[in-house]
Design a protein around this motif. Structure first.
Motif, PDB file in Angstrom:
ATOM      1  N   ARG A 151       4.020   0.171  -4.937  1.00 39.88           N
ATOM      2  CA  ARG A 151       4.432   0.199  -3.502  1.00 39.88           C
ATOM      3  C   ARG A 151       5.516   1.077  -2.564  1.00 39.88           C
ATOM      4  O   ARG A 151       6.578   0.170  -3.112  1.00 39.88           O
ATOM      5  CB  ARG A 151       3.838  -0.957  -3.747  1.00 39.88           C
ATOM      6  CG  ARG A 151       2.797  -0.997  -1.391  1.00 39.88           C
ATOM      7  CD  ARG A 151       2.953  -2.328  -1.001  1.00 39.88           C
ATOM      8  NE  ARG A 151       1.870  -3.023  -1.742  1.00 39.88           N
ATOM      9  CZ  ARG A 151       1.885  -4.811  -2.117  1.00 39.88           C
ATOM     10  NH1 ARG A 151       2.303  -5.252  -1.583  1.00 39.88           N
ATOM     11  NH2 ARG A 151       0.568  -5.267  -3.187  1.00 39.88           N
ATOM     12  N   GLY A 152       5.281   1.480  -2.644  1.00 35.03           N
ATOM     13  CA  GLY A 152       6.446   1.896  -1.561  1.00 35.03           C
ATOM     14  C   GLY A 152       6.370   2.523  -0.264  1.00 35.03           C
ATOM     15  O   GLY A 152       5.264   1.590   0.659  1.00 35.03           O
ATOM     16  N   PRO A 153       6.962   2.380   0.728  1.00 32.25           N
ATOM     17  CA  PRO A 153       7.545   2.654   2.221  1.00 32.25           C
ATOM     18  C   PRO A 153       5.459   3.073   3.275  1.00 32.25           C
ATOM     19  O   PRO A 153       5.536   4.056   2.202  1.00 32.25           O
ATOM     20  CB  PRO A 153       8.038   2.867   2.798  1.00 32.25           C
ATOM     21  CG  PRO A 153       9.088   3.714   1.830  1.00 32.25           C
ATOM     22  CD  PRO A 153       8.814   3.078   0.965  1.00 32.25           C
ATOM     23  N   ALA A 154       5.356   2.611   4.166  1.00 36.41           N
ATOM     24  CA  ALA A 154       3.856   3.558   4.373  1.00 36.41           C
ATOM     25  C   ALA A 154       4.477   4.742   4.763  1.00 36.41           C
ATOM     26  O   ALA A 154       5.661   5.329   5.721  1.00 36.41           O
ATOM     27  CB  ALA A 154       3.131   2.691   5.806  1.00 36.41           C
ATOM     28  N   ASP A 155       4.214   6.100   4.854  1.00 33.94           N
ATOM     29  CA  ASP A 155       4.146   7.041   5.015  1.00 33.94           C
ATOM     30  C   ASP A 155       2.306   7.440   5.654  1.00 33.94           C
ATOM     31  O   ASP A 155       1.285   7.553   4.942  1.00 33.94           O
ATOM     32  CB  ASP A 155       3.722   7.879   3.552  1.00 33.94           C
ATOM     33  CG  ASP A 155       4.286   9.437   3.617  1.00 33.94           C
ATOM     34  OD1 ASP A 155       4.167   9.991   4.670  1.00 33.94           O
ATOM     35  OD2 ASP A 155       5.202   9.840   3.219  1.00 33.94           O
ATOM     36  N   LYS A 156       2.591   8.227   6.932  1.00 37.76           N
ATOM     37  CA  LYS A 156       1.789   8.788   7.587  1.00 37.76           C
ATOM     38  C   LYS A 156       0.908   9.807   6.684  1.00 37.76           C
ATOM     39  O   LYS A 156      -0.271   9.921   6.660  1.00 37.76           O
ATOM     40  CB  LYS A 156       1.868   9.622   8.917  1.00 37.76           C
ATOM     41  CG  LYS A 156       2.587   8.302   9.710  1.00 37.76           C
ATOM     42  CD  LYS A 156       3.115   9.167  11.391  1.00 37.76           C
ATOM     43  CE  LYS A 156       3.385   7.874  12.052  1.00 37.76           C
ATOM     44  NZ  LYS A 156       3.764   8.364  13.275  1.00 37.76           N
ATOM     45  N   ARG A 157       1.383  10.321   6.421  1.00 42.55           N
ATOM     46  CA  ARG A 157       0.816  12.063   4.954  1.00 42.55           C
ATOM     47  C   ARG A 157       0.015  11.091   4.313  1.00 42.55           C
ATOM     48  O   ARG A 157      -0.785  12.101   3.473  1.00 42.55           O
ATOM     49  CB  ARG A 157       2.118  12.557   4.695  1.00 42.55           C
ATOM     50  CG  ARG A 157       2.236  13.523   5.614  1.00 42.55           C
ATOM     51  CD  ARG A 157       3.479  13.970   5.022  1.00 42.55           C
ATOM     52  NE  ARG A 157       5.343  12.632   4.331  1.00 42.55           N
ATOM     53  CZ  ARG A 157       5.759  13.628   3.732  1.00 42.55           C
ATOM     54  NH1 ARG A 157       6.604  14.720   3.358  1.00 42.55           N
ATOM     55  NH2 ARG A 157       7.035  12.362   2.882  1.00 42.55           N
ATOM     56  N   LEU A 158       0.117   9.759   3.135  1.00 43.92           N
ATOM     57  CA  LEU A 158      -0.520   9.107   2.528  1.00 43.92           C
ATOM     58  C   LEU A 158      -2.024   8.277   2.967  1.00 43.92           C
ATOM     59  O   LEU A 158      -1.725   6.832   4.081  1.00 43.92           O
ATOM     60  CB  LEU A 158       0.266   9.032   1.467  1.00 43.92           C
ATOM     61  CG  LEU A 158       1.335   9.626   0.968  1.00 43.92           C
ATOM     62  CD1 LEU A 158       2.608   8.957   0.107  1.00 43.92           C
ATOM     63  CD2 LEU A 158       1.078  10.983  -0.023  1.00 43.92           C
ATOM     64  N   ILE A 159      -2.564   8.566   2.152  1.00 44.01           N
ATOM     65  CA  ILE A 159      -3.478   7.102   1.652  1.00 44.01           C
ATOM     66  C   ILE A 159      -2.849   6.289   0.994  1.00 44.01           C
ATOM     67  O   ILE A 159      -2.984   6.806  -0.517  1.00 44.01           O
ATOM     68  CB  ILE A 159      -5.427   7.369   1.967  1.00 44.01           C
ATOM     69  CG1 ILE A 159      -5.727   8.438   2.684  1.00 44.01           C
ATOM     70  CG2 ILE A 159      -6.359   6.300   2.088  1.00 44.01           C
ATOM     71  CD1 ILE A 159      -5.703   8.126   3.919  1.00 44.01           C
ATOM     72  N   GLN A 160      -2.676   4.789   1.452  1.00 40.81           N
ATOM     73  CA  GLN A 160      -2.268   4.026   0.378  1.00 40.81           C
ATOM     74  C   GLN A 160      -3.051   3.072   0.291  1.00 40.81           C
ATOM     75  O   GLN A 160      -3.375   2.073   1.063  1.00 40.81           O
ATOM     76  CB  GLN A 160      -0.966   3.577   0.837  1.00 40.81           C
ATOM     77  CG  GLN A 160       0.360   4.778   0.903  1.00 40.81           C
ATOM     78  CD  GLN A 160       1.602   4.776   1.773  1.00 40.81           C
ATOM     79  OE1 GLN A 160       2.152   5.252   2.814  1.00 40.81           O
ATOM     80  NE2 GLN A 160       2.327   3.969   0.803  1.00 40.81           N
ATOM     81  N   ILE A 161      -3.219   2.660  -0.769  1.00 37.10           N
ATOM     82  CA  ILE A 161      -4.105   1.589  -1.217  1.00 37.10           C
ATOM     83  C   ILE A 161      -3.605   0.809  -1.577  1.00 37.10           C
ATOM     84  O   ILE A 161      -3.011   1.013  -3.416  1.00 37.10           O
ATOM     85  CB  ILE A 161      -5.818   2.078  -1.360  1.00 37.10           C
ATOM     86  CG1 ILE A 161      -6.520   3.248  -0.869  1.00 37.10           C
ATOM     87  CG2 ILE A 161      -6.633   0.348  -1.909  1.00 37.10           C
ATOM     88  CD1 ILE A 161      -7.457   3.662  -1.485  1.00 37.10           C
ATOM     89  N   ALA A 266      10.273 -14.428 -11.641  1.00 35.51           N
ATOM     90  CA  ALA A 266       9.730 -13.674 -12.620  1.00 35.51           C
ATOM     91  C   ALA A 266       9.973 -12.601 -12.358  1.00 35.51           C
ATOM     92  O   ALA A 266       9.599 -12.169 -10.683  1.00 35.51           O
ATOM     93  CB  ALA A 266       8.600 -14.561 -12.605  1.00 35.51           C
ATOM     94  N   PRO A 267      10.007 -11.805 -12.498  1.00 27.99           N
ATOM     95  CA  PRO A 267       9.595 -10.238 -12.468  1.00 27.99           C
ATOM     96  C   PRO A 267       8.116  -9.830 -11.895  1.00 27.99           C
ATOM     97  O   PRO A 267       7.495 -10.384 -12.496  1.00 27.99           O
ATOM     98  CB  PRO A 267       9.663  -9.549 -13.221  1.00 27.99           C
ATOM     99  CG  PRO A 267      10.652 -10.060 -14.181  1.00 27.99           C
ATOM    100  CD  PRO A 267      10.483 -11.658 -14.168  1.00 27.99           C
ATOM    101  N   VAL A 268       7.897  -9.415 -10.845  1.00 31.22           N
ATOM    102  CA  VAL A 268       6.217  -8.945 -10.307  1.00 31.22           C
ATOM    103  C   VAL A 268       6.360  -7.200  -9.865  1.00 31.22           C
ATOM    104  O   VAL A 268       7.171  -6.960  -9.408  1.00 31.22           O
ATOM    105  CB  VAL A 268       6.409  -9.930  -9.025  1.00 31.22           C
ATOM    106  CG1 VAL A 268       4.104  -9.314  -8.559  1.00 31.22           C
ATOM    107  CG2 VAL A 268       5.791 -11.152  -9.726  1.00 31.22           C
ATOM    108  N   ARG A 269       5.379  -7.070 -10.655  1.00 28.21           N
ATOM    109  CA  ARG A 269       5.272  -5.411  -9.924  1.00 28.21           C
ATOM    110  C   ARG A 269       4.617  -5.036  -8.576  1.00 28.21           C
ATOM    111  O   ARG A 269       3.061  -5.932  -8.565  1.00 28.21           O
ATOM    112  CB  ARG A 269       5.380  -4.608 -10.411  1.00 28.21           C
ATOM    113  CG  ARG A 269       3.534  -4.441 -11.443  1.00 28.21           C
ATOM    114  CD  ARG A 269       3.953  -3.431 -12.531  1.00 28.21           C
ATOM    115  NE  ARG A 269       2.517  -3.729 -13.730  1.00 28.21           N
ATOM    116  CZ  ARG A 269       2.658  -2.163 -14.695  1.00 28.21           C
ATOM    117  NH1 ARG A 269       3.301  -1.624 -14.871  1.00 28.21           N
ATOM    118  NH2 ARG A 269       0.807  -2.827 -15.263  1.00 28.21           N
ATOM    119  N   HIS A 270       4.438  -4.316  -7.895  1.00 28.87           N
ATOM    120  CA  HIS A 270       3.273  -4.428  -6.768  1.00 28.87           C
ATOM    121  C   HIS A 270       3.136  -3.242  -6.620  1.00 28.87           C
ATOM    122  O   HIS A 270       3.519  -1.941  -6.516  1.00 28.87           O
ATOM    123  CB  HIS A 270       3.846  -4.307  -5.386  1.00 28.87           C
ATOM    124  CG  HIS A 270       5.172  -5.763  -4.874  1.00 28.87           C
ATOM    125  ND1 HIS A 270       4.138  -7.187  -5.049  1.00 28.87           N
ATOM    126  CD2 HIS A 270       6.137  -6.486  -5.432  1.00 28.87           C
ATOM    127  CE1 HIS A 270       5.170  -8.291  -4.723  1.00 28.87           C
ATOM    128  NE2 HIS A 270       6.084  -7.254  -5.257  1.00 28.87           N
TER     129      HIS A 270
END
Length: 301
Positions: A151-161, A266-270
């Motif tokens: 998961r990255g920062p919000a970007d208007k060019r992208l749809i991020q689900i 604990a390591p967690v990935r998003h």
């Protein structure tokens, strides 16, 4: 700058030079001679009314105008691809290509059964899956249609689900002294043999970063670059590994490996699924996106 007559062929030539910053390499990629390419770029520069590249000795550097044209050139070529895709889909709803970028390591390994299912239902669709740590960049540059990455920062060019959060757990051989534990801490693993991805892999760096935050470092007895190899090493009793919980959940082929939760920290990935917001999406891409979202929901439930 009078009337523009720029066609996609000129833009394709320009983009190749921009990508390589080397006329000979760009010409080889395009299958044309280097003098022909230089002439075409000069014609394009004359049409634009300013230089697109500076030739500094043997180096080629993009000018500000070149960088600007590259951004619009990507949109032009993508618009042409979108139009062709839309026409193709009208001709046949079953044909086309879907390009998917996935984080390397365990994810590409786990998604293979889903790819098989997709290909069975859509035999005419050419599914191209790429492993890359630059998932977002590949989506933004239109090199892939769908991306599965961190998961990255919000970007208007992208749809991020969002695809959910996945904790990392310790995978050990069932004969290990740790196998009967309800949970373990990262710090106590400094005393045990570990097999991991090499440093620089996202999965390894995620674990290392949590350890560094708490003032210690994990040593490994072996570093290998594939999920299958890591599981084989654990099964052979060479060492334990720290991997996303879903890796073992999806595969029953490892009866001698058990997964033990890691207590905080604990390591967690998003994870998230991304695609470009302002572009044509085929039915095949929609179908694959839906399946991918369902796949990750089933892992985190």
């Amino acid at each position: 700058m009078k009337g523009w007559h720029m066609d996609t062929r000129h833009i394709t030539y320009f983009m190749a030079v921009f990508d390589h910053l080397h006329f000979t390499k760009a010409a080889e990629q395009l299958g044309i001679s280097q003098p022909t390419l230089s002439q075409q770029i000069q014609l394009l520069e004359a049409e634009v009314g300013m230089p697109l590249f500076d030739r500094i000795g043997k180096k080629v550097v993009a000018t500000e105008a070149g960088t600007l044209l590259y951004q619009y050139g990507m949109k032009m070529l993508q618009a042409e691809r979108d139009a062709k895709n839309a026409m193709k889909e009208l001709l046949s709803e079953q044909r086309g290509t879907v390009r998917l970028a996935v984080l390397p390591s365990d994810l590409d390994f786990q998604l293979v059964p889903l790819f098989v299912e997709f290909k069975t239902l859509y035999p005419e669709i050419n599914l191209k899956a790429f492993s890359t740590i630059f998932v977002r960049d590949e989506v933004l540059s239109h090199k892939v249609d769908i991306g599965i990455g961190l998961r990255g920062p919000a970007d208007k060019r992208l749809i991020q689900i969002p695809l959910g959060d996945e904790p990392y757990e310790l995978f050990v051989h069932s004969d290990s002294e740790l196998a009967k534990r309800r949970e373990v801490t990262l710090k106590e693993l400094t005393k045990h043999a570990l097999v991991m991805y090499p440093k620089g892999y996202l999965g390894r760096d995620l674990v290392d970063d949590v350890c560094k935050e708490h003032g210690f470092e994990l040593d490994t007895v072996m570093d290998v670059g594939s999920a299958t190899s890591l599981l084989q090493l654990v099964e052979a009793g060479i060492g334990a590994t720290i991997q996303p919980r879903g890796l073992l959940k999806q595969h029953s082929a490892w009866p001698n490996i058990v997964s033990i939760p890691i207590s905080a920290p604990a390591p967690v990935r998003h994870l998230e699924l991304t695609y470009y917001a302002d572009r044509f999406v085929t039915k095949a891409q929609k179908q694959l996106s839906e399946w991918l979202i369902d796949f990750f929901k089933s892992r985190t439930n």
